[in-house]
Write an enzyme that holds these catalytic residues in place. Structure first.
Site, mmCIF file in Angstrom:
data_model
loop_
_atom_site.group_PDB
_atom_site.id
_atom_site.type_symbol
_atom_site.label_atom_id
_atom_site.label_comp_id
_atom_site.label_asym_id
_atom_site.label_seq_id
_atom_site.Cartn_x
_atom_site.Cartn_y
_atom_site.Cartn_z
ATOM 1 N N MET A 57 33.837 -33.334 -13.983
ATOM 2 C CA MET A 57 32.690 -33.533 -13.681
ATOM 3 C C MET A 57 32.085 -34.184 -12.229
ATOM 4 O O MET A 57 30.903 -34.719 -12.464
ATOM 5 C CB MET A 57 31.790 -33.680 -14.846
ATOM 6 N N HIS A 85 35.285 -22.924 -13.705
ATOM 7 C CA HIS A 85 34.058 -22.892 -13.816
ATOM 8 C C HIS A 85 33.303 -21.910 -14.883
ATOM 9 O O HIS A 85 33.804 -20.784 -14.860
ATOM 10 C CB HIS A 85 33.354 -22.450 -12.510
ATOM 11 N N GLU A 125 35.556 -28.001 -0.175
ATOM 12 C CA GLU A 125 34.684 -28.984 0.070
ATOM 13 C C GLU A 125 33.299 -28.709 -0.405
ATOM 14 O O GLU A 125 32.368 -29.611 -0.767
ATOM 15 C CB GLU A 125 34.383 -29.604 1.721
ATOM 16 N N ASN A 184 40.501 -27.490 -22.154
ATOM 17 C CA ASN A 184 41.276 -26.487 -21.117
ATOM 18 C C ASN A 184 42.645 -27.340 -20.899
ATOM 19 O O ASN A 184 43.514 -26.709 -20.812
ATOM 20 C CB ASN A 184 40.546 -26.478 -19.863
ATOM 21 N N GLU A 227 38.319 -19.001 -20.775
ATOM 22 C CA GLU A 227 38.683 -20.071 -20.097
ATOM 23 C C GLU A 227 40.069 -20.356 -20.507
ATOM 24 O O GLU A 227 41.155 -20.757 -19.605
ATOM 25 C CB GLU A 227 37.727 -21.209 -20.238
ATOM 26 N N ASN A 260 40.176 -25.285 -10.202
ATOM 27 C CA ASN A 260 38.966 -25.614 -10.886
ATOM 28 C C ASN A 260 38.658 -24.530 -11.959
ATOM 29 O O ASN A 260 38.810 -23.309 -11.238
ATOM 30 C CB ASN A 260 37.695 -25.939 -10.302
#
Ligand code: GAR
Length: 208
Positions: free
Chosen positions: A93, A112, A145, A17, A177, A110
């Site tokens: 990770m 996923h 969070e 990525n 992605e 991010n």
């Protein structure tokens, strides 16, 4: 053209990525520059990609810090020093700590490998195969969070076949992605993304 957006990338492993973002910048599709790659893993292949493209790289390991707060404060400091405006988690990770999130509210993205809120956490592709869903995909979201709980920016869906393995599904998802992550960063760089509560609004993209 406006000033390029300054990115800081965090990656733990292979870095494909990370590479897709480098490629988008180099092709001119994305008006950004990568100020620094930070990894928690000295063996990450992402380090070689950074070297090849003359991107500064830092290895910052949690074990060298007394606690999570100290670790993420240090990372936030390194990003800040380099004028980073948007933080990119490209296969990083770890669950990012408060110290970094507070410094970059809705400015950490991010990727996923599942359609959140399905299959958060580790091994999103294996979770999808094991569950037997017929559609999975990937999600770019802002980081809060929780574990993969922040506002969703873009998702892409792929079919899941009955004979898929974690590997075959991962490959199909990875292609998406590599498409949607640079796309989400581009929208951000163009100033088209705003966040209202849990919702991300993309200016110029339908119904706004
Ligand atoms: C990607 O599939 C990414 O979605 C996933 O790790 C892989 C990293 O590949 N991230 C997560 O699972 C985060 N929880 P890459 O190093 O080749 O970009």
């Amino acid at each position: 053209m406006s000033e390029p957006l300054t990115l800081g990338v965090l990656a733990s492993g292979r870095g494909s990525n990370f590479q897709s973002i480098i490629d988008s910048i180099e092709s001119g599709a994305l008006n950004a520059r990568i100020a620094v790659l930070i990894t928690d893993n000295p063996g990450a292949y992402a380090l070689e990609r950074a070297a090849k493209h003359n991107i500064e790289a830092l290895i910052i390991r949690p074990r060298d810090f007394p606690d999570k707060d100290a670790y993420y404060s240090h990372i936030a400091g390194e990003l800040g020093k380099r004028g980073v405006e948007l933080v990119i988690l490209a296969g990083f990770m770890r669950v990012v700590g408060k110290a970094l999130i507070e410094k970059y509210p809705n400015r950490i993205m991010n990727i996923h490998p599942a359609l959140l809120p399905s299959f958060p956490g580790l091994h999103g592709q294996k979770q999808a195969v094991d569950y037997g869903v017929k559609i999975s995909g990937c999600t770019v979201h802002f980081v809060d969070e929780g574990v993969d709980t922040g506002p969703v920016i873009i998702q892409a869906a792929v079919p899941v076949y009955h004979d898929d393995t974690e590997e075959t599904l991962s490959e199909r998802i990875l292609r998406e992605e590599h498409r949607i992550f640079p796309e989400a960063i581009r929208l951000y760089a163009e100033g088209r993304i705003s966040v209202e509560g849990r919702k991300v609004i993309i200016a110029g993209r339908g119904r706004d």
